[in-house]
Design a protein around this motif. Structure first.
Motif, PDB file in Angstrom:
ATOM      1  N   ALA A 121     -16.188  28.646 100.391  1.00 48.52           N
ATOM      2  CA  ALA A 121     -16.998  28.505  99.135  1.00 48.52           C
ATOM      3  C   ALA A 121     -16.456  29.063  98.092  1.00 48.52           C
ATOM      4  O   ALA A 121     -16.930  29.483  96.942  1.00 48.52           O
ATOM      5  CB  ALA A 121     -18.239  29.460  99.270  1.00 48.52           C
ATOM      6  N   HIS A 122     -15.117  29.039  98.147  1.00 50.58           N
ATOM      7  CA  HIS A 122     -14.269  29.799  96.897  1.00 50.58           C
ATOM      8  C   HIS A 122     -14.245  28.915  95.662  1.00 50.58           C
ATOM      9  O   HIS A 122     -14.574  27.522  95.739  1.00 50.58           O
ATOM     10  CB  HIS A 122     -12.784  30.071  97.362  1.00 50.58           C
ATOM     11  CG  HIS A 122     -11.931  29.022  97.293  1.00 50.58           C
ATOM     12  ND1 HIS A 122     -11.305  28.235  95.971  1.00 50.58           N
ATOM     13  CD2 HIS A 122     -11.384  28.264  98.080  1.00 50.58           C
ATOM     14  CE1 HIS A 122     -10.600  27.362  96.349  1.00 50.58           C
ATOM     15  NE2 HIS A 122     -10.528  27.159  97.472  1.00 50.58           N
ATOM     16  N   ASN A 123     -14.119  29.593  94.314  1.00 54.17           N
ATOM     17  CA  ASN A 123     -14.315  28.649  93.280  1.00 54.17           C
ATOM     18  C   ASN A 123     -12.803  28.934  92.606  1.00 54.17           C
ATOM     19  O   ASN A 123     -12.815  28.714  91.210  1.00 54.17           O
ATOM     20  CB  ASN A 123     -15.468  29.366  92.484  1.00 54.17           C
ATOM     21  CG  ASN A 123     -16.834  29.149  93.149  1.00 54.17           C
ATOM     22  OD1 ASN A 123     -17.091  27.949  93.030  1.00 54.17           O
ATOM     23  ND2 ASN A 123     -17.397  30.398  93.303  1.00 54.17           N
ATOM     24  N   ARG A 342     -12.733  23.628  92.257  1.00 63.36           N
ATOM     25  CA  ARG A 342     -13.742  22.933  91.865  1.00 63.36           C
ATOM     26  C   ARG A 342     -14.112  22.851  90.406  1.00 63.36           C
ATOM     27  O   ARG A 342     -14.406  21.688  89.984  1.00 63.36           O
ATOM     28  CB  ARG A 342     -15.154  23.434  92.766  1.00 63.36           C
ATOM     29  CG  ARG A 342     -15.081  23.297  94.103  1.00 63.36           C
ATOM     30  CD  ARG A 342     -16.519  23.670  94.626  1.00 63.36           C
ATOM     31  NE  ARG A 342     -16.514  23.840  95.987  1.00 63.36           N
ATOM     32  CZ  ARG A 342     -16.625  24.705  96.842  1.00 63.36           C
ATOM     33  NH1 ARG A 342     -16.126  26.049  96.288  1.00 63.36           N
ATOM     34  NH2 ARG A 342     -16.493  24.973  98.007  1.00 63.36           N
TER      35      ARG A 342
END
Length: 349
Positions: A121-123, A342
């Protein structure tokens, strides 16, 4: 691990942790096509050892990350706050060793043996936890999975290398001065550290805990992903050069015998059980220095409560507590094909 050859930046490459990051990348044969060391303008042009040769340090700027796949930061919180967003904007994934991003909800806080799944889930920025937190949760997570920990009481005995090279130099200097019957110079810490213990690491907060103690409290809960786990900490600086030690008492929902706990920890990734009181076998900082594993010993049942255990946890704070954990995160990102950003603008908004 991915066979793709990656371009890796090490930011803060001239510091103790930065140099250990380079050493760890080399030792673990990280799949890098190129490793680029960055530091401040005053360090630009210096040489750092790597792969039997030397790399020339470059000045860290906002434009440094074009063409870089992953950047390992160990240059302090203000540097990370300034430059990590620009790295993400350039499409580079950041693993940051400072405290700048640890409690940011956009950033996973990761110890690969404990919560590598959080990387998905890293950004663009992954936070490396505090050194004292890392070694504790490596030992706690397998016990939590087996019996659910409800409360943790930890006292730390932390080496001066956690403060940096200036603290290492000051301890060495103070020891020499005292042996020569001189008044020791005190500059790094509020009091003399040689032949002394300081029950203060970082500044005091409004609740009279230090910032270091609250890091352990908050980070442990975030990494363990269980807000019901209660943590209290007392952090002490001791006159040891390398290696943090911790006395940890836990309470669990289900009773764990000391024998069962030893068996669980003996199978846990990144843990080495070193525990035989009859042979005077227990972990010490000199055992952990330069080692990847977190050492656990003095495992015994707390006879004052129904479901309690005591243990003694030791780890190399520069190795597993900083450089190794960051490189392990980078390895996990590569293995899981997660080196993508992302939203490149997220941290600049």
């Amino acid at each position: 691990m991915s066979k793709e050859r990656l371009v890796v930046a090490v930011c803060g490459a001239t510091g103790a942790v930065g140099r250990e990051m380079l050493n760890t990348l080399e030792q673990r044969e990280f799949p890098a096509a190129e490793v680029i060391p960055f530091a401040s303008a005053r360090s630009a042009g210096n040489k750092v050892p790597f792969m039997g040769g030397e790399l020339t340090v470059r000045e860290l700027t906002e434009e440094s990350f074009r063409g870089v796949d992953i950047a390992l930061f160990s240059a302090g919180g203000s540097t990370s706050e300034k430059f990590a967003p620009h790295a993400v904007q350039a499409g580079c994934v950041v693993v940051d060793n400072s405290s700048a991003w640890r409690m940011d909800e956009r950033c996973p806080l990761v110890v690969p043996e404990v919560n590598a799944h959080a990387l998905a889930a890293h950004n663009g920025i992954i936070a490396n936890p505090n050194c004292s937190t890392i070694q504790m949760v490596v030992a706690l997570k397998p016990l939590h999975d087996a019996a659910r920990i409800t409360r943790v009481v930890v006292s730390t005995y932390q080496a001066v290398s956690g403060t940096g090279q200036k603290a290492i130099d000051e301890l060495e200097k103070q020891v020499r001065q005292m042996f020569n019957m001189q008044e020791p110079d005190v500059a790094v810490y509020p009091h003399r550290i040689a032949f002394n213990c300081l029950p203060q690491i970082d500044v005091f907060m409004d609740n009279d805990y230090t910032k270091e103690e609250m890091k352990m409290v908050l980070e442990t809960v975030k990494i363990m992903e269980d807000p019901s786990v209660k943590v209290t900490a007392t952090c002490v600086r001791v006159p040891v050069f390398y290696g943090h030690s911790e006395s940890v008492n836990i309470e669990t929902e289900r009773k764990l015998s000391a024998k069962e706990a030893r068996a669980i920890l003996a199978q846990a990734p990144g843990v080495r059980v070193y525990d035989n009181p009859a042979q005077k076998m227990y972990p010490m900082p000199i055992d952990a220095a330069g080692e990847d594993d977190t050492f656990v010993g003095r495992i015994r049942e707390d006879e004052t409560i129904a479901n309690g255990l005591n243990m003694w946890i030791v780890s190399d704070n520069i190795r597993k507590g900083a450089a190794l954990n960051a490189v392990q995160i980078a390895e996990a990102l590569a293995e899981r094909d997660l080196l993508k950003v992302r939203d490149p603008q997220l941290f600049l908004r």
